[in-house]
Write an enzyme that holds these catalytic residues in place. Structure first.
Site, PDB file in Angstrom:
ATOM      1  CG  ASP A 117      -0.282  -0.006   2.546  1.00 22.96           C
ATOM      2  OD1 ASP A 117       0.910   0.349   2.632  1.00 22.96           O
ATOM      3  OD2 ASP A 117      -0.959  -0.334   3.536  1.00 22.96           O
ATOM      4  CD1 TRP A 139      -7.578 -27.039  -8.687  1.00 22.75           C
ATOM      5  CD2 TRP A 139      -7.857 -29.108  -7.901  1.00 22.75           C
ATOM      6  NE1 TRP A 139      -7.200 -27.039  -7.364  1.00 22.75           N
ATOM      7  CE2 TRP A 139      -7.368 -28.308  -6.855  1.00 22.75           C
ATOM      8  CE3 TRP A 139      -8.081 -30.452  -7.631  1.00 22.75           C
ATOM      9  CZ2 TRP A 139      -7.113 -28.790  -5.575  1.00 22.75           C
ATOM     10  CZ3 TRP A 139      -7.826 -30.934  -6.346  1.00 22.75           C
ATOM     11  CH2 TRP A 139      -7.359 -30.115  -5.346  1.00 22.75           C
ATOM     12  CB  THR A 192      -9.904 -27.412  -2.348  1.00 25.45           C
ATOM     13  OG1 THR A 192      -8.811 -26.591  -2.763  1.00 25.45           O
ATOM     14  CG2 THR A 192      -9.550 -28.871  -2.537  1.00 25.45           C
ATOM     15  N   PRO A 193     -12.849 -25.257  -3.076  1.00 23.75           N
ATOM     16  CG  PRO A 193     -14.982 -25.128  -3.996  1.00 23.75           C
ATOM     17  CD  PRO A 193     -13.894 -26.075  -3.665  1.00 23.75           C
ATOM     18  CE  LYS A 229     -21.273 -34.700   2.015  1.00 21.59           C
ATOM     19  NZ  LYS A 229     -22.541 -34.334   1.384  1.00 21.59           N
TER      20      LYS A 229
END
Length: 142
Positions: free
Chosen positions: A17, A47, A59-60, A90
């Site tokens: 920044d 993937w 893998t969200p 899960k």
């Protein structure tokens, strides 16, 4: 116990920044990179390959939290350390820590992720599925 993967990078001017400290979303970008690099280092295929063979598209992220301890700045050498700290039904917990070159902890993060597959008949919907045992075995510490 699962494997730990570590990768290094140099903080670039564009990562910072106006005060020349790393802008916090960049840490999350590096955590996300650490997640995929972790699975690659463990031997998990791309993937695209897992979708073809297992139906797994990735893998969200479903939840995250971070703690920022020290700043990093332009030119700093840092290391991102990632591991799966917990397998759940899960979902799983991915833990990340970022260190400076002196080995000091800069920040740490826990992400809850799921293995996902597409919902049949609707390419834009996904659902969580249990982590494949074959992937869990690849991640186990050898």
């Amino acid at each position: 116990m699962n494997q730990v993967h570590r990768f290094s990078l140099t903080v670039e001017f564009g990562d910072c920044d106006p005060a020349q400290i790393v802008w916090f979303p960049n840490f999350f970008r590096w955590f996300d990179a650490g997640s995929r690099r972790y699975f690659i280092a463990c031997g998990v295929p791309t993937w695209q390959e897992t979708e073809a063979s297992l139906g797994i598209i990735g893998t969200p992220l479903v939840d995250t939290k971070a703690r920022f301890v020290k700043p990093a700045s332009y030119g700093d050498e840092i290391a991102v350390e990632s591991t799966v700290s917990e397998w759940r039904g899960k979902s799983f917990v991915m833990s990340h820590r970022i260190f400076n070159a002196a080995g000091e902890l800069l920040c740490e993060c826990e992400e809850v992720r799921v293995f996902a597959e597409r919902v049949a008949g609707d390419r834009h919907r996904i659902r969580a599925v249990p982590a494949p045992e074959s992937i869990k075995a690849l991640c186990a510490q050898r």
